[in-house]
Design a protein around this motif. Structure first.
Motif, short mmCIF file in Angstrom:
data_model
loop_
_atom_site.label_atom_id
_atom_site.label_comp_id
_atom_site.label_asym_id
_atom_site.label_seq_id
_atom_site.Cartn_x
_atom_site.Cartn_y
_atom_site.Cartn_z
N MET A 103 0.84 -1.19 0.00
CA MET A 103 0.00 0.00 0.00
C MET A 103 0.87 1.24 0.00
O MET A 103 1.84 1.34 0.76
N SER A 104 0.58 2.18 -0.88
CA SER A 104 1.36 3.42 -0.95
C SER A 104 0.69 4.51 -0.12
O SER A 104 -0.51 4.47 0.14
N ALA A 105 1.49 5.48 0.27
CA ALA A 105 0.97 6.57 1.10
C ALA A 105 0.20 7.57 0.25
O ALA A 105 0.51 7.79 -0.93
N LYS A 106 -0.80 8.19 0.86
CA LYS A 106 -1.50 9.29 0.20
C LYS A 106 -0.54 10.47 0.08
O LYS A 106 0.34 10.66 0.93
N PRO A 107 -0.70 11.29 -0.95
CA PRO A 107 0.09 12.52 -1.01
C PRO A 107 -0.35 13.47 0.11
O PRO A 107 -1.43 13.31 0.69
N PHE A 108 0.48 14.44 0.42
CA PHE A 108 0.08 15.45 1.39
C PHE A 108 -1.11 16.24 0.84
O PHE A 108 -1.26 16.40 -0.38
N PRO A 109 -1.98 16.76 1.72
CA PRO A 109 -3.10 17.57 1.24
C PRO A 109 -2.63 18.74 0.37
O PRO A 109 -1.60 19.37 0.67
N GLN A 110 -3.36 18.99 -0.69
CA GLN A 110 -3.04 20.10 -1.60
C GLN A 110 -4.11 21.18 -1.41
O GLN A 110 -5.26 21.02 -1.82
N LEU A 111 -3.73 22.28 -0.80
CA LEU A 111 -4.67 23.34 -0.48
C LEU A 111 -4.35 24.61 -1.25
O LEU A 111 -3.19 24.86 -1.61
N SER A 112 -5.38 25.41 -1.49
CA SER A 112 -5.16 26.71 -2.12
C SER A 112 -4.46 27.64 -1.13
O SER A 112 -4.40 27.36 0.07
N THR A 113 -3.96 28.74 -1.63
CA THR A 113 -3.28 29.71 -0.76
C THR A 113 -4.21 30.19 0.34
O THR A 113 -3.81 30.31 1.51
N GLU A 114 -5.46 30.45 -0.01
CA GLU A 114 -6.42 30.93 0.97
C GLU A 114 -6.74 29.84 2.01
O GLU A 114 -6.84 30.12 3.21
N GLN A 115 -6.88 28.60 1.54
CA GLN A 115 -7.17 27.50 2.47
C GLN A 115 -6.00 27.27 3.43
O GLN A 115 -6.19 27.02 4.62
N GLU A 116 -4.78 27.34 2.89
CA GLU A 116 -3.60 27.14 3.74
C GLU A 116 -3.48 28.27 4.77
O GLU A 116 -3.09 28.03 5.92
N THR A 143 -12.11 18.10 11.33
CA THR A 143 -12.94 19.27 11.00
C THR A 143 -12.85 19.64 9.52
O THR A 143 -13.34 20.68 9.10
N GLY A 144 -12.20 18.76 8.73
CA GLY A 144 -12.19 18.93 7.28
C GLY A 144 -11.22 19.95 6.74
O GLY A 144 -11.30 20.33 5.57
N GLN A 145 -10.27 20.38 7.56
CA GLN A 145 -9.37 21.46 7.12
C GLN A 145 -8.22 20.98 6.24
O GLN A 145 -7.46 21.79 5.72
N TYR A 146 -8.11 19.65 6.06
CA TYR A 146 -7.14 19.11 5.11
C TYR A 146 -7.77 18.82 3.75
O TYR A 146 -7.06 18.48 2.80
N ASP A 147 -9.09 18.92 3.65
CA ASP A 147 -9.79 18.63 2.40
C ASP A 147 -9.95 19.92 1.60
O ASP A 147 -10.36 20.94 2.15
N ASP A 148 -9.67 19.87 0.31
CA ASP A 148 -9.67 21.10 -0.49
C ASP A 148 -11.03 21.42 -1.11
O ASP A 148 -11.17 22.42 -1.80
N LYS A 149 -12.07 20.55 -0.86
CA LYS A 149 -13.36 20.80 -1.52
C LYS A 149 -14.54 20.84 -0.56
O LYS A 149 -15.25 21.83 -0.47
N TYR A 150 -14.77 19.75 0.16
CA TYR A 150 -16.05 19.61 0.85
C TYR A 150 -15.93 19.50 2.37
O TYR A 150 -16.90 19.14 3.04
N ASN A 151 -14.75 19.82 2.92
CA ASN A 151 -14.55 19.68 4.37
C ASN A 151 -14.77 18.25 4.86
O ASN A 151 -15.26 18.03 5.97
N TYR A 152 -14.40 17.29 4.02
CA TYR A 152 -14.41 15.90 4.45
C TYR A 152 -13.09 15.60 5.17
O TYR A 152 -12.11 16.34 5.06
N LYS A 153 -13.07 14.46 5.86
CA LYS A 153 -11.80 13.99 6.40
C LYS A 153 -10.87 13.61 5.25
O LYS A 153 -11.29 12.89 4.34
N ILE A 172 6.50 22.84 14.30
CA ILE A 172 5.70 21.65 14.01
C ILE A 172 5.44 21.55 12.51
O ILE A 172 5.64 22.51 11.77
N THR A 173 4.92 20.40 12.08
CA THR A 173 4.50 20.22 10.70
C THR A 173 3.02 20.53 10.55
O THR A 173 2.23 20.34 11.48
N LEU A 174 2.64 21.01 9.37
CA LEU A 174 1.22 21.25 9.09
C LEU A 174 0.46 19.94 8.93
O LEU A 174 -0.71 19.85 9.30
#
Length: 486
Positions: free
Chosen positions: A1-14, A162-172, A47-49
């Motif tokens: 099993m491979s790892a998921k990539p890190f979350p990709q967020l917009s500048t505003e989301q980050e 709280t969905g802050q790593y999701d770039d669309k729908y605030n999902y986990k 710390i890491t994001l």
């Protein structure tokens, strides 16, 4: 099993994520003091994001061998004491100003209290060629970041939940909490200190005594320690007192070999060292600080660790324990599978002591292929190691008789991950490498070898830029991270 990539967020989301992250850390104690601080000031710890990927198999192996390592180091101290003391005698000649002085404290001590408490941590990197964990070192004194490790796990679970790593729908973004677990190190390390208090009272659960934390002056990382102190009180009703080594002489008293806090006459059940692991902790006032270490050692309070237990963490002992025959000698009841697991965590480590049969080969390796090695002294804490091409010129400056104070260790080849690190409100997006630490607690009798407790106690992930050799968070080299298991 491979790892998921890190979350990709917009500048505003980050930007929004960072604001929420910083406020969570300040609200929940994921903090350190800045340099030149006032006591009312605190910064978010480096710390890491996002959590950093660690193979689940590697993480499980590190958990599986921790109690074996606890037992191994206990048996080094207790099962062949003459062998161990002869090693320390030899090291004292090479490192007279520190190892030698610690050993002098041991020899001068009256050894009133046979029980020793270990809050240990075994540190690893994943060797990417095989995905196996490889041990960097085994720490027997002042292991840090058990407090902040729990906190960053809680932070990452909060941000994910709280969905802050999701770039669309605030999902986990991460499927469940098992993928980004929270270390139990705060409660487990506090439990270890409570175990010491319990056995000080011969198995009676008394709360009348206190735990004495020996700390550094102006300790920037005090919140990491305070989380354990608070858990010790909240979970066990045991109070704590904090003193520096320099303050000990004026603030404690001894009566009938028992240790008391002078101002309150509280009896001390456990002396817990979060200082005393490096020469700089004694150099402030050598007479006072070394006298303090001997005074504390010469009491019935249980030391965490005793001087002898601290000295078992020297790099020379670690080097000798990479040999199968030595490990087998000190773990006689271990199964072949257990021996195989523990031996699989070792890389090649060589002595530079001329009395050692392998030292000639080690010296040739140090000068001919230094890029494959790190040179380590008999010291704890970040900033002491010599890396790669710097090894030959460093050795050439030393008298050859002093080479025996160092060990030569094969470098581990960890995977690179492009996580984001936040330090002082700046976000760095660079390749990082990570170091997994597994905590363990154990209480044992140094005279008889009886092991009263032996437990796992959570974990820590620290990361640093791949361009940095050193990794100490408090020393400014790295950051506190959390694991994403895949």
């Amino acid at each position: 099993m491979s790892a998921k990539p890190f979350p990709q967020l917009s500048t505003e989301q980050e930007k929004e994520l960072t604001t929420n992250l910083l406020q969570w850390t300040l609200g929940n104690g994921l903090v350190m003091y800045p340099p030149n601080f006032e006591t009312y000031q605190a910064n978010t710890a480096p710390i890491t994001l996002f959590p950093t990927p660690i193979p689940k198999t590697s993480f499980i192996r590190a958990q599986e061998v921790q109690k074996l390592f606890n037992e191994l180091y206990i048996n080094v101290i207790t099962k062949d004491k003459n062998w161990f003391l002869s090693i320390l005698e030899d090291l004292s000649k090479h490192d007279a100003d520190f190892t030698g002085k610690l050993f002098e404290v041991y020899k001068k001590s009256t050894k009133l209290q046979p029980l020793s408490l270990g809050l240990f941590r075994s540190d690893y990197m994943v060797h990417q060629d095989t995905n196996e964990i490889k041990q960097i070192e085994f720490n027997t004194v002042s292991v840090s970041f058990g407090g902040l490790s729990t906190k960053i796990g809680q932070l990452h679970q909060y941000l994910n939940g709280t969905g802050q790593y999701d770039d669309k729908y605030n999902y986990k973004y991460y499927d469940d909490d098992d993928e980004i677990p929270v270390s139990t190190s705060i409660t487990d390390l506090a439990q270890g200190l409570a175990d010491g208090n319990l056995h000080y009272h011969n198995g009676e659960n008394k709360k009348s005594t206190v735990v004495l934390f020996i700390v550094q002056p102006n300790e920037r990382n005090c919140f990491d320690q305070r989380h354990i102190e608070y858990a010790l009180f909240n979970n066990h009703g045991i109070r704590s007192v904090r003193l520096t080594l320099e303050e000990v002489g004026e603030n404690v008293t001894v009566s009938q070999d028992k240790l008391y806090i002078k101002s309150t006459m509280d009896e001390v059940s456990v002396v817990y060292y979060r200082s005393g692991y490096a020469p700089s902790d004694y150099d402030i006032n050598p007479e006072k600080t070394w006298d303090a270490r001997l005074l504390l050692e010469n009491t019935l309070a249980i030391k965490c660790p005793s001087v002898l237990t601290q000295l078992s963490g020297t790099k020379k002992v670690q080097q000798l324990l990479t040999k199968k025959d030595v490990v087998s000698k000190f773990l006689p009841n271990a199964s072949e599978e257990e021996l195989s697991k523990i031996l699989s965590t070792f890389v090649a480590i060589y002595s530079l002591d001329e009395a050692d049969d392998d030292s000639k080969q080690a010296i040739e390796l140090a000068f001919q292929t230094p890029e494959k090695f790190v040179l380590k002294p008999q010291r704890e804490g970040g900033g002491n190691n010599i890396y790669k091409e710097n090894i030959p010129p460093f050795l050439e400056k030393l008298d050859k008789k002093d080479w025996g104070a160092y060990i030569l260790m094969e470098l581990i080849n960890p995977p690179l991950h492009k996580n984001k690190i936040i330090r002082n409100n700046e976000i760095y997006h660079e390749d990082i490498i990570s170091e997994l630490g597994v905590f363990g607690t154990t209480l044992f009798n140094e005279e008889t070898g009886e092991i009263l407790t032996n437990k796992n106690a959570g974990w820590l992930l620290r990361s640093k830029f791949s361009t940095s050799n050193e990794g100490g968070v408090a020393a400014g080299f790295g950051c506190v991270d959390n694991i994403y298991l895949y």
